[in-house]
Design a protein around this motif. Structure first.
Motif, mmCIF file in Angstrom:
data_model
loop_
_atom_site.group_PDB
_atom_site.id
_atom_site.type_symbol
_atom_site.label_atom_id
_atom_site.label_comp_id
_atom_site.label_asym_id
_atom_site.label_seq_id
_atom_site.Cartn_x
_atom_site.Cartn_y
_atom_site.Cartn_z
ATOM 1 N N LYS A 64 3.607 -11.873 5.998
ATOM 2 C CA LYS A 64 3.062 -10.706 6.147
ATOM 3 C C LYS A 64 2.624 -10.153 4.583
ATOM 4 C CE LYS A 64 6.082 -7.102 7.120
ATOM 5 N NZ LYS A 64 6.670 -5.880 7.603
ATOM 6 N N GLY A 65 3.398 -10.379 3.731
ATOM 7 C CA GLY A 65 2.854 -10.101 1.996
ATOM 8 C C GLY A 65 1.542 -10.530 2.012
ATOM 9 N N GLU A 66 1.649 -11.816 2.307
ATOM 10 C CA GLU A 66 0.230 -12.144 1.684
ATOM 11 C C GLU A 66 -1.205 -11.847 3.237
ATOM 12 O OE1 GLU A 66 0.041 -16.487 2.230
ATOM 13 O OE2 GLU A 66 1.411 -16.895 1.368
ATOM 14 N N LEU A 67 -1.158 -11.471 4.454
ATOM 15 C CA LEU A 67 -1.668 -10.411 4.901
ATOM 16 C C LEU A 67 -2.184 -9.346 4.623
ATOM 17 C CD1 LEU A 67 -3.698 -10.407 7.142
ATOM 18 C CD2 LEU A 67 -1.841 -9.732 8.420
ATOM 19 N N VAL A 68 -1.291 -8.548 4.135
ATOM 20 C CA VAL A 68 -1.463 -7.003 3.820
ATOM 21 C C VAL A 68 -2.002 -7.400 1.333
ATOM 22 C CG1 VAL A 68 -0.620 -5.095 2.311
ATOM 23 C CG2 VAL A 68 0.700 -5.807 4.372
ATOM 24 N N ILE A 69 -1.404 -7.837 1.032
ATOM 25 C CA ILE A 69 -2.544 -8.313 -0.410
ATOM 26 C C ILE A 69 -4.372 -8.553 -0.397
ATOM 27 C CG2 ILE A 69 -2.250 -9.280 -1.914
ATOM 28 C CD1 ILE A 69 0.055 -9.774 -2.225
ATOM 29 N N GLU A 70 -4.664 -9.485 0.588
ATOM 30 C CA GLU A 70 -5.777 -10.059 1.258
ATOM 31 C C GLU A 70 -6.245 -8.626 1.648
ATOM 32 O OE1 GLU A 70 -9.253 -13.316 2.490
ATOM 33 O OE2 GLU A 70 -6.509 -13.467 2.601
ATOM 34 N N ALA A 71 -5.669 -8.410 2.477
ATOM 35 C CA ALA A 71 -6.610 -6.371 3.493
ATOM 36 C C ALA A 71 -7.000 -5.912 2.416
ATOM 37 C CB ALA A 71 -5.599 -6.750 4.515
ATOM 38 N N VAL A 72 -5.775 -5.053 1.357
ATOM 39 C CA VAL A 72 -5.378 -4.006 0.749
ATOM 40 C C VAL A 72 -7.032 -4.577 -0.201
ATOM 41 C CG1 VAL A 72 -4.524 -2.739 -1.276
ATOM 42 C CG2 VAL A 72 -2.915 -3.769 0.765
ATOM 43 N N ALA A 73 -6.623 -5.693 -0.990
ATOM 44 C CA ALA A 73 -7.756 -6.535 -1.275
ATOM 45 C C ALA A 73 -8.892 -6.429 -1.452
ATOM 46 C CB ALA A 73 -7.759 -7.974 -2.626
ATOM 47 N N CYS A 74 -9.626 -6.655 0.000
ATOM 48 C CA CYS A 74 -10.605 -6.739 0.561
ATOM 49 C C CYS A 74 -11.381 -5.527 0.672
ATOM 50 C CB CYS A 74 -11.181 -7.539 1.893
ATOM 51 S SG CYS A 74 -10.398 -8.935 1.062
ATOM 52 N N MET A 75 -10.432 -4.121 0.535
ATOM 53 C CA MET A 75 -10.802 -2.841 1.188
ATOM 54 C C MET A 75 -12.697 -2.694 0.243
ATOM 55 S SD MET A 75 -7.676 -0.383 0.743
ATOM 56 C CE MET A 75 -7.869 1.253 1.660
ATOM 57 N N LYS A 76 -12.905 -1.643 1.537
ATOM 58 C CA LYS A 76 -14.160 -1.200 0.695
ATOM 59 C C LYS A 76 -14.644 -0.553 -1.046
ATOM 60 C CE LYS A 76 -19.088 1.732 2.487
ATOM 61 N NZ LYS A 76 -18.949 2.358 3.037
ATOM 62 N N GLU A 124 3.405 -7.447 -7.402
ATOM 63 C CA GLU A 124 2.179 -8.438 -6.992
ATOM 64 C C GLU A 124 1.024 -7.128 -6.020
ATOM 65 O OE1 GLU A 124 -0.197 -12.473 -4.673
ATOM 66 O OE2 GLU A 124 1.782 -11.685 -5.000
ATOM 67 N N LEU A 125 1.915 -7.078 -4.780
ATOM 68 C CA LEU A 125 0.996 -5.995 -4.257
ATOM 69 C C LEU A 125 0.885 -4.353 -4.633
ATOM 70 C CD1 LEU A 125 0.745 -5.133 -1.096
ATOM 71 C CD2 LEU A 125 2.817 -4.894 -0.597
ATOM 72 N N ALA A 126 1.498 -4.166 -5.533
ATOM 73 C CA ALA A 126 1.394 -2.773 -5.921
ATOM 74 C C ALA A 126 0.406 -2.897 -6.613
ATOM 75 C CB ALA A 126 2.179 -2.499 -7.329
ATOM 76 N N ASP A 127 -0.454 -3.979 -7.705
ATOM 77 C CA ASP A 127 -1.593 -4.146 -8.196
ATOM 78 C C ASP A 127 -2.240 -3.998 -7.617
ATOM 79 O OD1 ASP A 127 0.293 -4.703 -10.585
ATOM 80 O OD2 ASP A 127 -0.259 -6.550 -10.987
ATOM 81 N N ALA A 128 -2.648 -5.138 -6.429
ATOM 82 C CA ALA A 128 -3.707 -5.183 -5.570
ATOM 83 C C ALA A 128 -3.608 -3.790 -4.880
ATOM 84 C CB ALA A 128 -3.345 -6.277 -4.520
ATOM 85 N N ALA A 129 -2.681 -3.039 -5.065
ATOM 86 C CA ALA A 129 -2.740 -1.404 -4.132
ATOM 87 C C ALA A 129 -4.335 -0.683 -4.993
ATOM 88 C CB ALA A 129 -1.799 -1.173 -3.699
#
Length: 212
Positions: A64-76, A124-129
């Protein structure tokens, strides 16, 4: 035991994954994240929202973490060429308040709220967000502030880094903590009641609420 040199195995190993549905799945992940929060979110929920098989998601994202990181990184992101230039800092800031921009910003803040439980314990998630949610608008604010400095509207020693984050910080608090909407009235009040005074600028009494 299956051997790697088996013809059938070679075909399976060499088969390319179909990534055409990735954007839909990532959007679904963001929607579920905003609604359920990270702790309440599951891969199964995302699969159901995207109308995709669970196996498809598990093959593409191991957790789930990998999915969320990529989803957040791909935001418009914000298009720098679309940033207005009205000739004044207040005019530029007000011109940025568009319905679609407000919708995108509110969605990002809801997503940030969904990430709250993970931000402190997952760097990692914090940086992506930060890169996807905070930095794009902060970058635009820095651009607008630098323009104001270049035309002599505000002092050259203005703390651009701090000021660029003020409106976002207040909007984040309003959305996540107070659970109130970030509407035009609120954003105008931040511009005229916080940013302009902080920069030593007076707001004209007849200043318009829009540049349209």
């Amino acid at each position: 035991m299956t051997q790697l040199n088996d013809p059938e195995t070679k075909v399976k190993l060499g088969r390319k994954r179909d990534h055409t549905r990735d954007p839909e799945i990532l959007d679904a992940a963001l929607e579920v994240l905003a609604e359920a929060g990270y702790d309440g979110m599951t891969i199964d929920m995302v699969a159901a929202r995207a109308k995709a098989g669970k196996a498809t998601l598990y093959r593409r994202w191991a957790s789930k973490g990998e999915l969320v990181i990529e989803a957040v990184a791909c935001m418009k992101q914000i298009d720098p060429d679309a940033v207005p230039d009205t000739g004044t800092l207040r005019g530029d800031l007000v011109a940025m308040i568009k319905p679609h921009a407000m919708h995108d910003a509110e969605k990002k803040l809801r997503i940030m709220g969904g990430l709250t439980s993970m931000l402190a314990r997952d760097p990692e998630l914090a940086d992506a967000a930060f890169a996807a949610i905070v930095e794009p608008r902060a970058s635009v604010n820095r651009m607008l502030l630098q323009r104001a400095i270049d035309r002599g509207e505000i002092p050259a020693d203005t703390d651009i880094e701090m000021i660029s984050l003020v409106s976002q910080s207040m909007a984040t608090y309003r959305t996540i903590v107070l659970r109130k909407p970030v509407d035009r009235e609120f954003l105008i009040s931040v511009i005229d009641g916080v940013l302009m005074p902080a920069l030593g600028l007076a707001t004209p009494k007849d200043a318009p609420l829009t540049t349209d």
